[in-house]
Structure formats: structure tokens, C-alpha cells
Design a protein around this motif. Structure first.
Motif, short mmCIF file in Angstrom:
data_model
loop_
_atom_site.label_atom_id
_atom_site.label_comp_id
_atom_site.label_asym_id
_atom_site.label_seq_id
_atom_site.Cartn_x
_atom_site.Cartn_y
_atom_site.Cartn_z
N SER A 297 0.83 -1.21 0.00
CA SER A 297 0.00 0.00 0.00
C SER A 297 0.86 1.26 0.00
O SER A 297 0.50 2.26 -0.63
CB SER A 297 -0.94 0.00 1.21
OG SER A 297 -0.20 0.11 2.41
N VAL A 309 -7.20 6.46 -6.07
CA VAL A 309 -8.30 6.28 -5.11
C VAL A 309 -9.07 7.58 -4.96
O VAL A 309 -10.31 7.60 -4.95
CB VAL A 309 -7.75 5.78 -3.75
CG1 VAL A 309 -8.87 5.77 -2.71
CG2 VAL A 309 -7.14 4.40 -3.90
N ARG A 310 -8.34 8.69 -4.83
CA ARG A 310 -9.02 9.98 -4.67
C ARG A 310 -9.81 10.33 -5.93
O ARG A 310 -10.89 10.93 -5.84
CB ARG A 310 -7.99 11.07 -4.35
CG ARG A 310 -7.59 11.12 -2.88
CD ARG A 310 -6.76 12.35 -2.59
NE ARG A 310 -5.42 12.24 -3.14
CZ ARG A 310 -4.40 11.68 -2.51
NH1 ARG A 310 -4.58 11.18 -1.30
NH2 ARG A 310 -3.21 11.62 -3.06
N TRP A 312 -11.24 8.18 -8.03
CA TRP A 312 -12.46 7.37 -8.02
C TRP A 312 -13.46 7.93 -7.01
O TRP A 312 -14.66 8.00 -7.28
CB TRP A 312 -12.13 5.92 -7.69
CG TRP A 312 -11.29 5.24 -8.72
CD1 TRP A 312 -11.22 5.52 -10.06
CD2 TRP A 312 -10.38 4.16 -8.51
NE1 TRP A 312 -10.33 4.69 -10.68
CE2 TRP A 312 -9.80 3.83 -9.77
CE3 TRP A 312 -10.00 3.42 -7.39
CZ2 TRP A 312 -8.87 2.82 -9.92
CZ3 TRP A 312 -9.06 2.41 -7.55
CH2 TRP A 312 -8.50 2.12 -8.79
N ALA A 313 -12.93 8.30 -5.82
CA ALA A 313 -13.81 8.82 -4.77
C ALA A 313 -14.44 10.15 -5.19
O ALA A 313 -15.62 10.41 -4.94
CB ALA A 313 -13.03 8.98 -3.47
N VAL A 326 -19.77 3.02 -4.83
CA VAL A 326 -18.43 3.14 -5.39
C VAL A 326 -17.36 3.01 -4.30
O VAL A 326 -16.35 2.32 -4.47
CB VAL A 326 -18.28 4.48 -6.15
CG1 VAL A 326 -16.81 4.73 -6.51
CG2 VAL A 326 -19.13 4.48 -7.41
N LEU A 327 -17.57 3.65 -3.16
CA LEU A 327 -16.60 3.56 -2.07
C LEU A 327 -16.47 2.13 -1.57
O LEU A 327 -15.36 1.64 -1.31
CB LEU A 327 -16.99 4.50 -0.93
CG LEU A 327 -17.02 6.00 -1.24
CD1 LEU A 327 -17.26 6.80 0.03
CD2 LEU A 327 -15.73 6.45 -1.91
N ILE A 330 -14.47 0.10 -4.03
CA ILE A 330 -13.03 0.31 -3.86
C ILE A 330 -12.51 -0.56 -2.72
O ILE A 330 -11.46 -1.22 -2.84
CB ILE A 330 -12.74 1.80 -3.60
CG1 ILE A 330 -13.08 2.64 -4.83
CG2 ILE A 330 -11.27 2.00 -3.20
CD1 ILE A 330 -13.00 4.14 -4.60
N ALA A 333 -12.40 -4.24 -3.81
CA ALA A 333 -11.29 -4.55 -4.71
C ALA A 333 -9.97 -4.58 -3.95
O ALA A 333 -9.12 -5.45 -4.19
CB ALA A 333 -11.23 -3.51 -5.84
N MET A 334 -9.78 -3.67 -3.02
CA MET A 334 -8.54 -3.65 -2.25
C MET A 334 -8.43 -4.86 -1.33
O MET A 334 -7.32 -5.31 -1.01
CB MET A 334 -8.47 -2.36 -1.42
CG MET A 334 -8.20 -1.12 -2.24
SD MET A 334 -7.96 0.31 -1.18
CE MET A 334 -7.34 1.50 -2.37
N CYS A 347 -8.10 4.11 3.21
CA CYS A 347 -9.37 4.58 2.65
C CYS A 347 -10.12 5.55 3.55
O CYS A 347 -10.69 6.54 3.05
CB CYS A 347 -10.28 3.39 2.33
SG CYS A 347 -9.69 2.37 0.96
#
Length: 438
Positions: A297, A309-310, A312-313, A326-327, A330, A333-334, A347
Motif C-alpha cells: 500500500s 483512489v481519490r 475514483w472517490a 463506489v466507495l 473500492i 477490490a482492495m 481509505c
């Protein structure tokens, strides 16, 4: 920074894992390869610094204490007696041994709160009798993986504690919030086993009748359940009452396990030595995965993963109706490649302001996020549950068997997630009710 390098870290990781490299080492190797392009010769110092940070983290200090508690319960015969008591009452049902394993896993999850530790201990205890009874090995694998996942959603979940600290949500409220989803999860797991084995008795044949008198069965059950109930009350009670942190409660649980072993006349140097050896091995396995996930990470972040990530968010924040899905997507997937602590630490600081601006209840989202982490924990092909089980699986149980075995339990888990999203009161009602009595 190598432009776009972060997105290539996942295919590289998948390739190593599918090639047979243990997931913890695969995470470290990928982090080292991609990290060198950013840190150069300073990579070694950076990796050592992260190792020191992970190994000295206060929250992770609970891991060896909880593992030691489970090892003492196993080595002293207390856990075996508890499993026998569950088997005594559930064994005659279709899939009775698997039902007993899930019930045992729920109790252990309530006593420890550590995902990997629960799965390994339950696997060592329940796999041999189920295989001896000719249970379908896919059902055996799915049961152990599903039972091991309960450490995320059954209090005192260490994952919930870390989320509460980072998101500044009261930990007692969060632990209360996961009680209903946790009970629903256990109920669906057991319901699937019961129905599966009722329609296909060869998958999990009932145990032979037990001819012992009812009074003897009740006495055996009391001797098995009361010590475990007392231990859980000490651990959970200390946390809910605010008397002790999870790490302090873990130490209390370890001391309580030693006391119970002494009361049963099983406490000696050999037991402590064996429990310490088991604790070292299991903790090393868990922390290798945690360390690898932390390195992964960190490199993912410096190679542009944080911006991904930001991005997508931010995309989700522009459309409030899809923000939560969506959150959670994420997070899901992680969960394939990162440990729960890394997911929460990476996150939650990004998500928190978006959720606040959208007026989303952080308690409800926290419970949904924990259920989502648990779901990804079970999802092939990169399910951490599979890798933990492989460390204790019998020779005839293949990777494909485990993947196929977890699918029905994964469906049950998705139903729980859907219930939490569709009915927010499943996460918020009990904390509110408890607040009225504080």
C-alpha cells in the motif's frame, strides 16, 4: 514516480500468487520491485522503517495475545471440549460437524477478534473429524473459511476498533452496530449448511446417536460452555465498559486462558512452550501478510495509487446516489490484496470528508465497510481466507476445492451486505438502544 506504475502492481501480484508464491512474500516482492523505481537505493531503509512501524504498532500488539489465548484453549483441551459440546447437540443434524465448526468459530471470534487466528485454530480442530466422517472436502473448506471470516463482524473485532479510531466513531457504538449483521451472518452460514446436507446427505452425514443420559450431556455442556462464556464476558465486558483497550483485553483473555487451563489441571511448562511456539508461527504468518500489505500500500500510494483512489472517490462524490456503492467497491477490490488494517488506514481518511459532505451516517457506513471487508476476505481467486486455510489444509484439499467451497458462503455474505445497505437500522438500532441505557 513512474507514470501509471500503481495500476500495474496488481497484475504483477496476481502473476506471482498464481505462480505459487505465498501471498505475504508476493506482496513484499512486488513492493520491492516497484518501490525501487521511486526510492532507489533508499528502498531498504524505507522497508525497514515500515517493518518497525508495523511490528511496534499498539493495535497489532493484540494479535499475539489473542493467538496465544486460542493456542492455550486448544492445547489445554478447553477448546476441544467446547467443540465436543457443540458436536453433542448439533452432530445429529445434517452437516452437524460443520454446524458445530461455525458455532465454535463464532465463539472464538467473540473471544479473540482476530481473523487469521480464528481460522487457523478452528481449522486445526474441526478439519480432522469432518474429513474422518467423509464430509465433502469443498464443504469442509468453505465452512472453515467462512467461520474464520467471522472475526471481522463479531465483537470484539479488531478491524472495527481500528476503523473507529481512524473515523472517530465511538468504538462501543461500532461494536454494537456489528452485532445484528454478525448474528445474521452466522444464521445464514448455518442455514446453508443445514439445507445443503439435508438435500445431499453425502456432503455432511449426521453423526451416530449419542446414548449418554440427558443429565450427563447437560453437565458436559455446562463444563464446556461456562469457561468460554466467562472468558468472552471478560474480554467483551472490558471493552464495552471502557475499562480496557482491545490490546489490554487481549492480555486479559490470555491470562484468563492460562487460569482456565490451570483450573482444568492442564497448565504446565510443556503447554506454555507449545502454545508459545504455535503463537510465534501463527503470528509470524499473519504479520508477514500484514507487513507485505503495508509495504504494497505504501508503494502503491507513492506510485500514484493515492491519486487513483481519490479520483475514483471524487467521481463518486459528484454523483451522491452512487457514492456509497463506489466507495464500497473500492474497499472490496482492495480486499483482494491488502490486509484489513491497510484498507482502513488508506481509505477512511479519504472517504470521511466525502461521507460527511453527503450526509452519510459514518456508523452505518462503517458497519457496511466491515461487512464488505469480510466479503472480500472470502472472494476467490485472491481471498485471504484461502491462503490462511492452505497453511492447515490436509494434502487432498486443493486450491480449486477451497475456491469452490467458499462460493455458497460468499453468496450468504453478499445477502448480509445487501441487508445492511437496504435496511440501515440493522447497523444503527442497537447502538441507539444501548445509548438510552448509558
Amino acid at each position: 514516480m513512474i507514470e501509471g506504475a500503481a495500476i500495474w502492481m496488481f497484475p504483477a501480484l496476481f502473476a506471482l500468487v498464481f505462480a505459487g508464491v505465498p501471498v505475504g512474500f508476493a506482496l513484499i516482492v512486488v513492493a520491492a520491485i516497484f518501490g525501487y523505481g521511486f526510492f532507489g537505493e533508499a528502498l531498504g531503509r524505507q522497508m525497514f522503517g515500515r517493518l518497525v512501524e508495523v511490528s511496534s504498532g499498539f493495535a497489532f500488539a493484540a494479535v499475539p495475545a489473542f493467538v496465544f489465548m486460542g493456542a492455550v484453549l486448544e492445547k489445554s483441551g478447553i477448546a476441544e471440549r467446547l467443540f465436543d459440546a457443540m458436536r453433542l447437540w448439533l452432530g445429529r443434524l445434517p452437516g452437524g460437524l460443520a454446524l458445530a465448526a461455525i458455532a465454535m468459530a463464532a465463539i472464538f471470534a467473540a473471544a479473540t477478534g482476530i481473523i487469521g487466528a480464528v481460522e487457523v485454530v478452528i481449522g486445526l480442530m474441526a478439519i480432522p473429524p469432518m474429513m474422518a466422517a467423509r464430509y465433502d472436502k469443498r464443504l469442509v473448506a468453505g465452512t472453515i473459511c467462512a467461520g474464520g471470516s467471522l472475526g471481522t463482524i463479531v465483537p470484539p473485532s479488531v478491524t472495527a476498533v481500528i476503523y473507529g479510531l481512524v473515523a472517530q466513531v465511538p468504538i462501543s457504538d461500532l461494536l454494537a452496530g456489528i452485532l445484528i449483521p454478525g448474528a445474521l451472518t452466522v444464521g445464514l452460514f448455518m442455514g446453508y449448511i443445514l439445507l445443503r446436507c439435508a438435500f445431499d446427505p453425502t456432503a455432511g452425514p449426521p453423526a451416530p446417536p449419542d446414548e449418554r443420559p440427558l443429565a450427563e450431556k447437560l453437565a458436559l455442556t455446562a463444563r464446556a460452555l461456562l469457561p468460554a462464556a466467562a472468558l468472552i464476558a471478560c474480554v467483551l465486558g472490558a471493552i464495552f465498559a471502557g475499562i480496557a483497550s482491545p490490546t489490554e483485553a487481549a492480555a486479559t483473555g490470555a491470562a484468563g486462558a492460562l487460569a482456565l487451563a490451570g483450573l482444568h489441571g492442564r497448565l504446565d511448562a510443556a503447554l506454555v512452550r507449545d502454545a508459545a511456539r504455535r503463537t510465534a508461527l501463527v503470528t509470524a504468518m499473519i504479520m508477514t501478510i500484514v507487513f507485505g500489505g503495508t509495504l504494497f500500500s505504501s508503494v502503491f500510494h507513492v506510485q500514484g495509487g493515492g491519486e487513483l483512489v481519490r479520483g475514483w472517490a471524487a467521481f463518486a462524490a459528484a454523483r451522491p446516489e452512487i457514492l456509497v456503492p463506489v466507495l464500497l467497491g473500492i474497499v472490496f477490490a482492495m480486499g483482494f490484496v491488502l490486509d484489513w488494517a491497510t484498507i482502513v488506514l488508506l481509505c477512511v481518511p479519504v472517504f470521511a470528508p466525502l461521507l460527511q459532505s453527503a450526509g452519510v451516517d459514518p456508523l452505518w457506513f462503517g458497519v457496511a465497510m466491515l461487512v464488505c471487508i469480510q466479503t472480500s476476505y472470502l472472494t476467490p481467486p485472491m481471498a485471504p481466507a484461502i491462503f490462511y486455510l492452505q497453511s492447515v489444509a490436509p494434502p487432498g484439499m486443493t486450491y480449486l476445492d477451497i475456491c469452490r467451497g467458499v462460493v455458497p458462503f460468499l453468496i450468504c455474505q453478499l445477502l448480509v451486505l445487501a441487508a445492511v445497505l437496504a435496511f440501515p437500522w440493522t447497523a444503527t438500532w442497537l447502538p441507539g438502544a444501548m445509548g438510552d441505557f448509558r
